[in-house]
Design an enzyme around this catalytic site. Structure first.
Site, PDB file in Angstrom:
ATOM      1  N   TRP B 146       0.856  -1.178   0.000  1.00 45.15           N
ATOM      2  CA  TRP B 146       0.000   0.000   0.000  1.00 45.15           C
ATOM      3  C   TRP B 146       0.895   1.233   0.000  1.00 45.15           C
ATOM      4  O   TRP B 146       1.851   1.325   0.771  1.00 45.15           O
ATOM      5  CB  TRP B 146      -0.889  -0.026   1.237  1.00 45.15           C
ATOM      6  CG  TRP B 146      -1.831   1.126   1.387  1.00 45.15           C
ATOM      7  CD1 TRP B 146      -2.592   1.699   0.399  1.00 45.15           C
ATOM      8  CD2 TRP B 146      -2.120   1.830   2.590  1.00 45.15           C
ATOM      9  NE1 TRP B 146      -3.347   2.718   0.924  1.00 45.15           N
ATOM     10  CE2 TRP B 146      -3.088   2.811   2.270  1.00 45.15           C
ATOM     11  CE3 TRP B 146      -1.696   1.733   3.911  1.00 45.15           C
ATOM     12  CZ2 TRP B 146      -3.611   3.687   3.217  1.00 45.15           C
ATOM     13  CZ3 TRP B 146      -2.225   2.597   4.851  1.00 45.15           C
ATOM     14  CH2 TRP B 146      -3.175   3.572   4.498  1.00 45.15           C
ATOM     15  N   ASP B 227      -0.840  -6.370   8.899  1.00 43.77           N
ATOM     16  CA  ASP B 227      -1.816  -5.339   8.545  1.00 43.77           C
ATOM     17  C   ASP B 227      -3.071  -6.064   8.055  1.00 43.77           C
ATOM     18  O   ASP B 227      -3.036  -6.713   7.013  1.00 43.77           O
ATOM     19  CB  ASP B 227      -1.251  -4.436   7.443  1.00 43.77           C
ATOM     20  CG  ASP B 227      -2.187  -3.281   7.101  1.00 43.77           C
ATOM     21  OD1 ASP B 227      -1.776  -2.388   6.330  1.00 43.77           O
ATOM     22  OD2 ASP B 227      -3.338  -3.253   7.593  1.00 43.77           O
ATOM     23  N   LYS B 263     -13.445  -0.922   5.813  1.00 42.79           N
ATOM     24  CA  LYS B 263     -14.071  -1.642   4.709  1.00 42.79           C
ATOM     25  C   LYS B 263     -15.054  -2.703   5.159  1.00 42.79           C
ATOM     26  O   LYS B 263     -16.148  -2.801   4.627  1.00 42.79           O
ATOM     27  CB  LYS B 263     -13.008  -2.303   3.830  1.00 42.79           C
ATOM     28  CG  LYS B 263     -12.278  -1.352   2.911  1.00 42.79           C
ATOM     29  CD  LYS B 263     -11.101  -0.703   3.569  1.00 42.79           C
ATOM     30  CE  LYS B 263     -10.278   0.093   2.570  1.00 42.79           C
ATOM     31  NZ  LYS B 263      -9.223   0.862   3.261  1.00 42.79           N
TER      32      LYS B 263
END
Lengths: 408, 416
Positions: B146, B227, B263
């Site tokens: 990311w 993560d 999300k």
């Protein structure tokens, strides 16, 4: 084998520790004079009616979703917050020299501000903070590589007033272009603010030494009940054409504490400078938390921008201010009635949520241990913890603490 | 008045200590959305930022979250400060969700945690914690990762390095390369792993591969930082998606974990996440010590986290009926994404593309590494108003049954 086996347990700052002790204390007379959160006459948290209404409006608005805000947050909040601070017809806003981003309350604004200074400031990165100040100021500055914590004298314990001359002397001796953190109004922890004449003197030194000013604005409206009045110092500096930051919190002034609503404002010498700085502040935000929380921001924006809610909010702010003034009167009267040794007029003359009582550490310890009255050992009390019904008990406890404490 | 102001301004400008500050570059990911917003083409598509869209292309507030909101409004709660490490109900529920209710980490209270400002906040707190307390200041990220990982860890004061992950030719995992690189990482360094639905590639290790990775990581005595931003989003199954977290913890790694609810709960802008560290077994006191130190890291940054998000998420996680609804909602999102992957692949085949597009369905989660070059991406944006990041990553969540054929046509046009 743990990678962190050497990590030792550490206590949180005193204010949290004391709150915890208060919560666990079973004494019927206990009083919490520590944390700076507004309490009603009944000793309860207060959700402002305008906030409840705003929440209701938001809950029934089908068009509102949970999408990310931008890095600088909710624009309608930023714009309204800027006008609140700088004034509706501020020339600085008209000249597009002021920029704002939504932050994680006042702490978040300070953190971004200090990080920005550490990374980009071309001047001297010594940050002068009042002695005394909010404890977290030093913690934050110490935590950020590249900025250095310094102090200027502020509170004179003999006169129980601001020692403007000593303050200005220190700032005059600071390196050109140093940073100075000022409390715009309702100083935490002393409750003692510079007079307008004092502000004129302070501003003159800042201009002379080209100091970068950061205003900590956590209590707009708490000093006088009128936010235009309370913002006088900031607007004065703006009129002088100075560059400065304002770290603004909506925690106390709108009762939005845990929703973490704040704003960081920057007034630059030119529009170009201001916008370039904003773009860099956004990049700093991105690697800390990406974008700020939306819920509290929407509430605050409604309360500022919706005509009816705005009027209501202004009334709520006046009410909170008035209640604190009443608390000051209750305590002052009770202290006089109980013949507590000393001059207690400062309880009335100080502004905002806090009062530096003048009690010593030893006296505070007696108050806590013997009388179940919780306060910071600096002698700071939160006036919100004082009510008509407990003022007498508090006053009598002060008296006993003064008489029985052993001085070190 | 204006003249005076102008004179003052230019005089001030020359004394300003900020005149050297350059305009910051636009954020690559957020910049995509901003450009999309400016575009007036009615066929425009935003497949840049990773936010879920329903099949009408609209933002989606999960039904379980709407219900939780209504519940909360009726309770007339206040907004008093949270403790520095946030809402206890949220923290506990987050631990159970990640590690499993029956895990030793949870049952024996070995996990130190704090509520955070979503996943970014969790990662930054972790980075700052590592900088403050860990002997090694190096952190290894997969290539690619990311985009915001690097700034987060660099600004935490760590040295950001990388290990092999994605294989361009197969558009899959370079497993041998990954193991080889990991086995050469210096002892004690931190390795960052994506728990599932790798961002930006959508390429995840299989459970068997995770088992091997765990062993190699152990042999190098690395500090593991996982993560997990997409639990539930990858396969639609919360437990399956947490496999790496649970396996590594079982294998004895004292992992650091960043969790996001952005999300999988659709709470994006409300900012809800958690950061955890698994302490030493047989030592509840290490967890307490770690937690006390985590709070010290948090307090200067923003004092305490946001309440609304925590209330919403913990209400859903702790109410059995809402939790069941949530499982349905999450699976619904994951299933729709999987169906769009399939539709895009068959759309490209129908267009007559000769390329192998298997990776579109082999990859998992919100993102897909299409394999398109920057030039092809530029054409997609310029000619078709399809907005995505330069690396060729598309957010499948931005694809719907209404625009999948348009996208297939656009992609075929620029790649044929």
């Amino acid at each position: 084998m743990s990678h962190f086996g050497e990590v030792s347990y550490v206590e949180l700052p005193a204010v949290f520790h004391l709150s915890g002790r208060f919560a666990a204390d079973t004494d019927a007379n206990k009083v919490n004079l520590t944390i700076g959160a507004y309490r009603t006459e009944a000793g309860k948290p207060w959700v402002l009616p305008c906030v409840r209404q705003a929440e209701s409006i938001l809950a029934s608005d089908e068009t509102i979703n949970k999408e990310y805000l931008s890095m600088s947050g909710l624009q309608s909040l930023c714009d309204a917050a800027m006008r609140l601070v700088l004034g509706e017809s501020s020339p600085v806003i008209q000249e597009d020299r002021a920029v704002a981003l939504q932050t994680l309350s006042g702490t978040g604004a300070l953190y971004i501000c200090f990080q920005f200074i550490a990374q980009f400031y071309g001047g001297c990165k010594d940050i002068y903070v009042s002695d005394p100040s909010w404890g977290n100021h030093k913690l934050m500055i110490d935590r950020i590589p590249g900025v250095n914590f310094k102090q200027y004298p502020y509170y004179n314990s003999q006169t129980m007033a601001v020692d403007v001359d000593a303050m200005c002397k220190t700032l005059e001796e600071a390196a050109e272009g140093s940073v100075v953190l000022l409390h715009a109004c309702a100083h935490n922890p002393t409750g003692i603010d510079p007079s307008r004449d004092d502000w004129v003197k302070i501003a003159a030194v800042c201009q002379k030494k080209n100091l970068l000013v950061i205003f900590d604005l956590a209590y707009l409206g708490y000093a006088s009940g009128d936010y235009n009045e309370d913002a006088w110092s900031i607007r004065y500096f703006a009129d002088l054409g100075m560059e400065f930051f304002v770290c603004q919190s909506f925690a106390k002034i709108m009762g939005l504490y845990s929703e973490r609503v704040g704003a960081l404002h920057f007034v630059g010498a030119t529009s170009e400078i201001a916008h370039k700085c904003l773009s860099q502040m956004k990049i700093i935000v991105r690697s800390i938390y990406s974008n700020p929380p939306s819920h509290g921001a929407r509430i605050a924006s409604l309360c500022l921008n919706n005509r009816d809610l705005r009027i209501e909010w202004e009334e709520c702010l006046k009410e909170m201010h008035a209640r604190i003034r009443r608390a000051r009167t209750y305590l002052h009267t009770a202290l006089k009635m109980a013949n507590v040794p000393g001059n207690w007029d400062h309880i009335l003359s100080q502004n905002g949520m806090f009062s530096y009582t003048g009690l010593t550490k030893a006296q505070c310890e007696v108050l806590i241990e013997k009388h179940h009255i919780y306060l910071l050992k600096s002698g700071r009390i939160s006036m919100c913890g004082v009510t008509e019904s407990n003022a007498k008990y508090v006053a009598e406890s002060f008296k006993d603490s003064i008489e029985t404490a052993k001085e070190n | 008045m204006l003249l005076r102001a102008l004179k003052t301004t230019s005089a001030l400008a020359s004394r300003s200590f900020w005149s050297h500050v350059p305009m910051g570059p636009p954020d690559p990911i957020i910049g995509v959305t901003e450009a999309f917003n400016r575009d007036t083409n009615p066929n425009k598509m935003n497949v840049g930022v990773g936010a879920y869209r329903d099949d009408s292309g609209k933002p989606y507030v999960l039904p379980c979250v709407r219900s939780a909101e209504e519940l909360l409004v009726s309770q007339n709660l206040n907004h008093e400060y949270l403790p520095t490490h946030g809402c206890p109900n949220l923290r506990q529920a987050a631990k159970v969700l990640a590690f499993g209710a029956d895990s030793v980490a949870v049952t024996e209270n070995l996990v130190a945690s704090t509520q955070t400002i979503s996943g970014t906040g969790a990662l930054r707190i972790g980075g700052e914690f590592i900088k403050k307390f860990h002997s090694s200041k190096a952190i290894y990220l997969p290539t690619p990762s990311w985009g915001n990982h690097t700034p987060i860890f660099r600004d935490s004061g760590l040295e950001v390095k990388s290990y092999t992950y994605y294989k361009k030719d197969t558009k899959g995992l370079d497993f041998e390369g990954m193991l080889s690189d990991i086995s050469q990482i210096e002892e004690g360094a931190t390795i960052l792993l994506h728990a599932c639905a790798h961002n930006p590639t959508g390429v995840d290790p299989t459970p068997e591969q995770w088992n091997e990775i765990s062993q190699v990581v152990k042999s190098r005595n690395l500090l593991v930082f996982i993560d997990m931003a997409y639990q539930g989003f990858a396969s639609g199954d919360l437990e399956k998606d947490a496999y790496a977290v649970r396996k590594f913890t079982e294998d004895g790694h004292r992992i650091l974990l960043a969790q996001s609810f952005a999300k999988n709960m659709g709470v994006y802008g409300e900012r809800c996440g958690a950061f955890s560290i698994v302490g030493e077994s047989e030592s509840e006191s290490e967890a307490a010590a770690l937690e006390s130190q985590i709070k010290i890291v948090v307090r200067p940054m923003y004092s305490s986290p946001a309440l609304q998000a925590a209330r919403l998420v913990s209400t859903v996680l702790n109410d059995p009926a809402l939790y069941s609804q949530w499982l349905v909602d999450v699976k619904g999102m994951a299933d729709r994404i999987i169906s769009m992957r399939t539709a895009l692949k068959s759309g490209l085949e129908k267009e007559g593309s000769v390329h192998n597009w298997d990776h579109l369905v082999n990859q998992i989660g919100m993102f897909c590494f299409t394999g398109m070059s920057p030039d092809q991406v530029a054409r997609l944006t310029g000619e078709f108003s399809v907005y995505l990041t330069k690396d060729g990553r598309i957010s499948v969540a931005g694809v719907s049954s209404r625009n999948v054929d348009y996208l297939a046509h656009a992609m075929h046009t620029v790649t044929k």
